[in-house]
Design an enzyme around this catalytic site. Structure first.
Site, PDB file in Angstrom:
ATOM      1  N   ASN A  61       0.838  -1.209   0.000  1.00 32.50           N
ATOM      2  CA  ASN A  61       0.000   0.000   0.000  1.00 32.50           C
ATOM      3  C   ASN A  61       0.865   1.249   0.000  1.00 32.50           C
ATOM      4  OD1 ASN A  61       0.563  -0.875   2.692  1.00 32.50           O
ATOM      5  ND2 ASN A  61      -1.025   0.426   3.520  1.00 32.50           N
ATOM      6  N   GLU A  63       0.487   5.364   0.563  1.00 37.63           N
ATOM      7  CA  GLU A  63      -0.410   6.415   1.052  1.00 37.63           C
ATOM      8  C   GLU A  63       0.051   7.789   0.587  1.00 37.63           C
ATOM      9  OE1 GLU A  63      -0.882   5.737   5.265  1.00 37.63           O
ATOM     10  OE2 GLU A  63      -2.051   3.911   4.884  1.00 37.63           O
ATOM     11  N   CYS A  72      -4.376   0.987  -2.106  1.00 35.90           N
ATOM     12  CA  CYS A  72      -4.186  -0.292  -1.408  1.00 35.90           C
ATOM     13  C   CYS A  72      -3.110  -1.138  -2.097  1.00 35.90           C
ATOM     14  CB  CYS A  72      -5.480  -1.088  -1.416  1.00 35.90           C
ATOM     15  SG  CYS A  72      -6.820  -0.382  -0.462  1.00 35.90           S
ATOM     16  N   GLU A  74      -3.314  -4.294  -2.911  1.00 36.11           N
ATOM     17  CA  GLU A  74      -3.860  -5.186  -3.942  1.00 36.11           C
ATOM     18  C   GLU A  74      -3.949  -4.477  -5.290  1.00 36.11           C
ATOM     19  OE1 GLU A  74      -4.974  -4.608  -0.932  1.00 36.11           O
ATOM     20  OE2 GLU A  74      -6.274  -6.186  -0.166  1.00 36.11           O
ATOM     21  N   CYS A 111     -10.475  -4.740   0.757  1.00 39.60           N
ATOM     22  CA  CYS A 111     -11.586  -3.782   0.735  1.00 39.60           C
ATOM     23  C   CYS A 111     -12.437  -4.017  -0.521  1.00 39.60           C
ATOM     24  CB  CYS A 111     -11.060  -2.346   0.779  1.00 39.60           C
ATOM     25  SG  CYS A 111     -10.427  -1.746  -0.790  1.00 39.60           S
ATOM     26  N   CYS A 114     -10.867  -3.106  -3.959  1.00 39.76           N
ATOM     27  CA  CYS A 114      -9.853  -4.073  -4.410  1.00 39.76           C
ATOM     28  C   CYS A 114     -10.514  -5.337  -4.921  1.00 39.76           C
ATOM     29  CB  CYS A 114      -8.873  -4.382  -3.283  1.00 39.76           C
ATOM     30  SG  CYS A 114      -7.721  -3.021  -2.977  1.00 39.76           S
TER      31      CYS A 114
HETATM   32  N1  THU Z   1      -5.321  -1.262   2.677  1.00 39.99           N
HETATM   33  C1  THU Z   1      -4.826  -2.108   1.728  1.00 39.99           C
HETATM   34  O1  THU Z   1      -3.693  -1.961   1.264  1.00 39.99           O
HETATM   35  N2  THU Z   1      -5.620  -3.115   1.306  1.00 39.99           N
HETATM   36  C2  THU Z   1      -6.897  -3.335   1.741  1.00 39.99           C
HETATM   37  O2  THU Z   1      -7.591  -4.192   1.191  1.00 39.99           O
HETATM   38  C3  THU Z   1      -7.427  -2.550   2.863  1.00 39.99           C
HETATM   39  C4  THU Z   1      -6.627  -1.377   3.270  1.00 39.99           C
HETATM   40  C5  THU Z   1      -4.477  -0.145   3.095  1.00 39.99           C
HETATM   41  C6  THU Z   1      -4.991   1.200   2.646  1.00 39.99           C
HETATM   42  C7  THU Z   1      -4.383   2.117   3.668  1.00 39.99           C
HETATM   43  O3  THU Z   1      -3.066   2.451   3.242  1.00 39.99           O
HETATM   44  C8  THU Z   1      -4.291   1.263   4.917  1.00 39.99           C
HETATM   45  O4  THU Z   1      -4.406  -0.081   4.500  1.00 39.99           O
HETATM   46  C9  THU Z   1      -5.345   1.573   5.952  1.00 39.99           C
HETATM   47  O5  THU Z   1      -6.615   1.539   5.391  1.00 39.99           O
END
Ligand code: THU
Length: 159
Positions: A61, A63, A72, A74, A111, A114
């Site tokens: 991920n 940010e 994310c 994925e 999520c 994704c």
């Molecule tokens: N996140 C993912 O990388 N994948 C997911 O399926 C759920 C959330 C990340 C996004 C963000 O950087 C952090 O987790 C908190 O939500």
């Protein structure tokens, strides 16, 4: 009329219960997790994809100070993969997530956005993607297809 949906999935107590090949992929996802850029959530997610040609692609991920601009693990990984290996089928996908400091024993599911994005590529290749999501030290869940996580999915057939 009432209807019922059932999904089948496997649960592993931890990575030691995986086959050797799957364990290696899990370890690659866990390693990718350490490369996440997640200064805002401190929630690190790593991803590893196994391609038809035997190559593994990893990602994490990413940010952003403008929060919604982040992405994310994925989607970062699968978008890059299709952008660079458009002709390769994805056989397996491993996702490992959890807080930077602290324990996470429960498997972290992807999520909704994704799930939808992974489904797009699964449909495109007309072959199921074996999908694993887990926690760094605890439980791992395996689904035979991302379809199992997206009932009533939207797709190109509605457009
Ligand atoms: N996140 C993912 O990388 N994948 C997911 O399926 C759920 C959330 C990340 C996004 C963000 O950087 C952090 O987790 C908190 O939500």
């Amino acid at each position: 009329m009432k209807k019922e949906l059932t999904i089948r999935y496997d649960v592993f107590a931890n990575a030691d219960e995986l086959s050797d090949a799957d364990r290696q992929l899990f370890d690659k996802a866990a390693e990718a997790r350490t490369k996440a850029y997640a200064p805002y959530s401190d929630f690190l997610v790593g991803c590893a994809l196994l391609l038809d040609n035997g190559e593994t692609v990893t990602g994490s991920n990413q940010e952003n100070a403008a929060y919604p601009s982040g992405l994310c693990a994925e989607r970062s990984t699968i978008f890059w993969t299709h952008g660079n290996f458009p002709d390769q089928r994805i056989l397996k996908m491993f996702v490992v997530g959890g807080p930077r400091d602290g324990k996470q024993d429960t498997a972290v599911p992807p999520c909704g956005a994704c799930r939808q994005s992974i489904l797009e590529y699964e449909r495109l290749q007309s072959e199921d993607i074996e999908f694993f999501f887990g926690s760094p030290e605890g439980e791992i869940v395996r689904c035979g297809s991302i379809r199992d996580l997206v009932p009533f999915s939207f797709g190109a057939e509605f457009l």
